[in-house]
Enzyme design. Structure first.
Site, PDB file in Angstrom:
ATOM      1  N   LYS A 159      47.505  36.358 -19.811  1.00 13.03           N
ATOM      2  CA  LYS A 159      48.678  36.365 -18.680  1.00 13.03           C
ATOM      3  C   LYS A 159      48.662  34.882 -18.083  1.00 13.03           C
ATOM      4  O   LYS A 159      47.459  34.329 -17.596  1.00 13.03           O
ATOM      5  CB  LYS A 159      48.765  37.286 -17.648  1.00 13.03           C
ATOM      6  N   GLU A 207      56.203  40.024  -9.884  1.00  2.49           N
ATOM      7  CA  GLU A 207      55.446  40.268  -8.533  1.00  2.49           C
ATOM      8  C   GLU A 207      56.333  39.874  -7.387  1.00  2.49           C
ATOM      9  O   GLU A 207      56.755  38.686  -7.259  1.00  2.49           O
ATOM     10  CB  GLU A 207      54.189  39.496  -8.607  1.00  2.49           C
TER      11      GLU A 207
HETATM   12  O1  KIV Z   1      45.551  38.768 -10.409  1.00  4.21           O
HETATM   13  C1  KIV Z   1      46.074  39.850 -10.716  1.00  4.21           C
HETATM   14  O2  KIV Z   1      45.442  40.624 -10.099  1.00  4.21           O
HETATM   15  C2  KIV Z   1      47.660  39.763 -10.684  1.00  4.21           C
HETATM   16  C3  KIV Z   1      48.263  41.120 -10.600  1.00  4.21           C
HETATM   17  C4  KIV Z   1      48.240  41.326  -9.373  1.00  4.21           C
HETATM   18  C5  KIV Z   1      49.602  41.305 -11.473  1.00  4.21           C
HETATM   19  O3  KIV Z   1      48.019  39.113 -11.332  1.00  4.21           O
END
Ligand code: KIV
Length: 269
Positions: free
Chosen positions: A114, A183
Site C-alpha cells: 500500500k 482515510e
Molecule cells: O498505517 C496504517 O495503519 C494505515 C491504516 C490506518 C490504513 O495506513
C-alpha cells in the site's frame, strides 16, 4: 480454510460483501486476527506510532517494515497480507519504489503493498503493478504528509474537492490498483468515491459507505492511554486488563504469594 487473494478481494465489491481489514505487527497478534476471520491484515506504518512510540510514521524504515511483515506472514495463514510502503521508500523515483515494493514481497512475504496516493504517484503505481506486485492505494488523510497537512486533519471537507478526489480514485484504479484506502474524509465524499470506482474502497474515518473498513488493532482493543479518536470504536480495554494483571503480579511477588510450590520444580516430582 481458503487463502484470501487479490481477486477474492475485488470480487467482494461485486458481490456486495463488506471487506474487513485490521492492522497487525507481530506473529502472535496476526494469528489471532487471522483465526478470527479478517480478510486482510495490513502491516501499517502506523507501527511507528503504536509499536515504536513515535509521534508520526515518518521515522519508520523499509527494513523495519520488512521485519514486521515477515513476523505477520509467519502468523497468518488465511488473510491476505498487505504491507505499507514507509516514508521515503517510494517518493524519490519509480525504480526505487518498485525495488522497495519487491523487497516487501521477497523478504517480508507481503502479498501486496500500500502506498499513500496523490497525483504524483500514479506513475509509481503503474511501475509497481507492472512488476507483478498488487497495489492498494491510499487517498485522503495521508499520515506521511503530517507536516505538509499541518497535523492530522480531515481532508476533502470542501464540497468543491469532490471531483478532484473522484478523478484521483479513478486514476488509481486505471494505474492498476486493486483497492483503495479512504482515510479521514467526510462520509459523503467517501460514498461518491466508492460509487465512482469498480475496485473496493476500505475506509478509516471515512464513514459507513465504503466497501470495507480498517482499524488499527491497538485502537480496537484499547491498548492506549490517550484519547480515542472519533472514528475509532474500542471493543475492549486491554490497557486496563494488563494494568490490573501487572499490579496483581507485583502484589503477589511482594507478598511472597508467587511463585507457590505449584509453580515450582522439585526433586520429588
Ligand atoms: O498505517 C496504517 O495503519 C494505515 C491504516 C490506518 C490504513 O495506513
Amino acid at each position: 480454510m481458503n487463502k484470501i487473494r487479490v481477486p477474492d478481494i475485488v470480487k467482494k465489491k461485486k458481490d456486495k460483501q463488506k471487506l474487513v481489514m485490521l492492522t497487525s505487527y507481530d506473529a502472535i497478534t496476526a494469528r489471532i486476527v487471522d483465526e478470527a476471520g479478517v480478510d486482510i491484515i495490513l502491516i501499517g506504518d502506523s507501527l511507528g506510532n503504536v509499536v515504536q512510540g513515535q509521534d508520526t510514521t515518518l521515522p519508520v524504515s523499509i527494513e523495519e517494515m520488512i521485519y514486521h511483515t515477515r513476523l505477520v506472514s509467519r502468523g497468518a495463514k488465511r488473510a491476505h497480507i498487505c504491507a505499507d510502503m514507509p516514508f521515503m521508500s517510494y517518493q524519490t523515483s519509480k525504480q526505487h519504489a518498485t525495488e522497495n515494493a519487491g523487497r516487501l514481497m521477497k523478504e517480508g512475504f507481503a502479498e501486496s503493498i500500500k502506498l499513500e496516493t496523490t497525483d504524483e504517484y500514479i506513475e509509481t503505481i503503474k511501475s509497481i503493478v507492472s512488476a507483478g506486485i498488487p497495489v492498494m492505494g491510499h487517498i485522503g488523510l495521508c499520515p506521511q504528509s503530517y507536516h505538509a497537512m499541518g497535523g492530522y486533519k480531515i481532508q476533502g471537507r470542501d464540497k468543491k474537492e469532490k471531483n478532484r478526489y473522484i478523478k484521483l480514485a479513478k486514476d488509481t484504479e486505471s494505474a492498476g490498483a486493486y483497492s483503495i484506502v479512504l482515510e479521514g474524509i467526510p462520509l459523503e465524499l467517501a460514498k461518491a468515491v466508492t460509487k465512482s470506482v469498480s475496485i473496493p474502497t476500505i475506509g478509516i474515518g471515512a464513514g459507513p459507505h465504503c466497501d470495507g473498513q480498517v482499524l488499527v488493532i491497538n485502537d480496537l482493543v484499547g491498548l492506549h492511554n490517550s484519547r480515542v479518536p472519533k472514528f475509532v470504536k474500542q471493543y475492549a480495554d486491554f490497557r486496563d486488563l494488563m494494568t490490573k494483571a501487572v499490579k496483581s503480579y507485583s502484589a503477589d511477588v511482594m507478598n511472597s504469594k508467587f511463585p507457590t510450590d505449584e509453580n515450582s520444580f522439585s526433586w520429588s516430582n
